[in-house]
Design an enzyme around this catalytic site. Structure first.
Site, PDB file in Angstrom:
ATOM      1  N   GLU A  97       0.837  -1.209   0.000  1.00 47.69           N
ATOM      2  CA  GLU A  97       0.000   0.000   0.000  1.00 47.69           C
ATOM      3  C   GLU A  97       0.867   1.253   0.000  1.00 47.69           C
ATOM      4  O   GLU A  97       1.943   1.269   0.606  1.00 47.69           O
ATOM      5  CB  GLU A  97      -0.880   0.023   1.265  1.00 47.69           C
ATOM      6  CG  GLU A  97      -2.334  -0.305   1.006  1.00 47.69           C
ATOM      7  CD  GLU A  97      -3.105   0.791   0.264  1.00 47.69           C
ATOM      8  OE1 GLU A  97      -2.552   1.494  -0.595  1.00 47.69           O
ATOM      9  OE2 GLU A  97      -4.316   0.928   0.549  1.00 47.69           O
ATOM     10  N   ASP A  98       0.376   2.284  -0.644  1.00 51.27           N
ATOM     11  CA  ASP A  98       1.082   3.561  -0.616  1.00 51.27           C
ATOM     12  C   ASP A  98       0.995   4.189   0.777  1.00 51.27           C
ATOM     13  O   ASP A  98       1.992   4.582   1.366  1.00 51.27           O
ATOM     14  CB  ASP A  98       0.516   4.519  -1.679  1.00 51.27           C
ATOM     15  CG  ASP A  98      -1.009   4.606  -1.668  1.00 51.27           C
ATOM     16  OD1 ASP A  98      -1.666   3.988  -0.794  1.00 51.27           O
ATOM     17  OD2 ASP A  98      -1.565   5.285  -2.543  1.00 51.27           O
ATOM     18  N   ASP A 101      -4.094   5.410   6.030  1.00 46.45           N
ATOM     19  CA  ASP A 101      -4.632   6.660   6.566  1.00 46.45           C
ATOM     20  C   ASP A 101      -5.597   6.286   7.701  1.00 46.45           C
ATOM     21  O   ASP A 101      -5.197   6.125   8.844  1.00 46.45           O
ATOM     22  CB  ASP A 101      -5.302   7.380   5.394  1.00 46.45           C
ATOM     23  CG  ASP A 101      -5.750   8.792   5.715  1.00 46.45           C
ATOM     24  OD1 ASP A 101      -5.103   9.451   6.521  1.00 46.45           O
ATOM     25  OD2 ASP A 101      -6.756   9.243   5.126  1.00 46.45           O
ATOM     26  N   PHE A 150      -1.836  16.074   3.559  1.00 44.45           N
ATOM     27  CA  PHE A 150      -2.160  15.372   2.330  1.00 44.45           C
ATOM     28  C   PHE A 150      -0.921  15.370   1.438  1.00 44.45           C
ATOM     29  O   PHE A 150      -0.430  16.424   1.053  1.00 44.45           O
ATOM     30  CB  PHE A 150      -3.342  16.026   1.618  1.00 44.45           C
ATOM     31  CG  PHE A 150      -3.885  15.168   0.517  1.00 44.45           C
ATOM     32  CD1 PHE A 150      -4.738  14.110   0.800  1.00 44.45           C
ATOM     33  CD2 PHE A 150      -3.519  15.405  -0.807  1.00 44.45           C
ATOM     34  CE1 PHE A 150      -5.227  13.301  -0.219  1.00 44.45           C
ATOM     35  CE2 PHE A 150      -4.006  14.594  -1.829  1.00 44.45           C
ATOM     36  CZ  PHE A 150      -4.862  13.542  -1.527  1.00 44.45           C
ATOM     37  N   ARG A 163       1.397  12.173  -9.662  1.00 45.51           N
ATOM     38  CA  ARG A 163       1.872  10.811  -9.384  1.00 45.51           C
ATOM     39  C   ARG A 163       3.328  10.627  -9.799  1.00 45.51           C
ATOM     40  O   ARG A 163       4.036   9.782  -9.266  1.00 45.51           O
ATOM     41  CB  ARG A 163       1.029   9.774 -10.139  1.00 45.51           C
ATOM     42  CG  ARG A 163      -0.396   9.639  -9.644  1.00 45.51           C
ATOM     43  CD  ARG A 163      -1.027   8.376 -10.210  1.00 45.51           C
ATOM     44  NE  ARG A 163      -2.480   8.390 -10.110  1.00 45.51           N
ATOM     45  CZ  ARG A 163      -3.163   8.005  -9.028  1.00 45.51           C
ATOM     46  NH1 ARG A 163      -2.526   7.571  -7.961  1.00 45.51           N
ATOM     47  NH2 ARG A 163      -4.479   8.050  -9.023  1.00 45.51           N
TER      48      ARG A 163
END
Ligand code: 5GP
Length: 175
Positions: A97-98, A101, A150, A163
């Site tokens: 996973e990036d 959160d 963010f 990206r």
């Protein structure tokens, strides 16, 4: 109204940490049947670098997910838009996973994959924002813990932009 891109984690720092994670994963998995699951789209850069830093046999799968209902907040309802190409029964699955959160996405994916009877299932996340946790999930391999901002770059987007930035960055709006 301009936007300023401010680096939070540099290319060099990412590279060093990804190499460390890769070495740790290679050591832990040895000769097991490792399946890296790249969660699209945000993890595509991380997965590409991580896979090349793991000196072990593996196959790589791609999982498309979309979470419903939000602005930037995850609702926890996760729709699979592209499923794995093969069964994972009996295999050793590592979800890549990036960012974790709220934790809702990973919690859902762990539930889903467990029904497919893998031999083992673990999570590798590049980033974790503990301030936003709504459900505790195990992160077996973690790149960096970050504050509640963010972030974009290194695969992560802001409305599909950024990206391709090589560093993890924060978008700041200026005047
Ligand atoms: P969770 O279900 O853990 O709340 O959300 C995980 C997903 O939300 C991540 O895989 C990512 O797609 C998105 N996300 C959460 N925080 C950020 C962020 O700071 N930047 C970007 N670009 N996406 C984020």
């Amino acid at each position: 109204m301009g936007q300023r891109i401010v680096t939070m984690i540099s290319e060099e720092e990412i590279k060093k940490r990804v190499a460390e994670l890769g070495a740790e994963i290679a050591r832990d998995y040895g000769n097991k049947n490792l399946v890296l699951v790249c969660v699209l789209k945000g993890s595509f850069v991380f997965t590409a670098d991580l896979a090349r830093s793991i000196d072990a046999n593996m196959r790589i799968e791609f999982l498309g997910v979309r979470s419903y209902g939000e602005g930037t907040a995850s609702s926890g309802v996760v729709q699979i838009t592209q499923d794995l190409s093969r069964p994972i029964e009996g295999e050793d699955v590592l979800i890549v996973e990036d960012i974790v959160d709220t934790g809702l996405t990973i919690a859902h994916l762990l539930d889903l994959f467990r029904t497919r009877r893998p031999n083992s299932i673990k999570v590798c996340a590049l980033l974790h924002k503990p301030a936003r946790t709504r459900i505790q999930v195990p992160i077996d391999y973690l790149g960096f813990t970050i504050e509640d901002k963010f972030v974009v770059g290194y695969g992560l987007d802001w409305s599909e932009k950024y990206r391709n930035l090589p560093a993890i960055s924060v978008v700041e709006s200026g005047e």
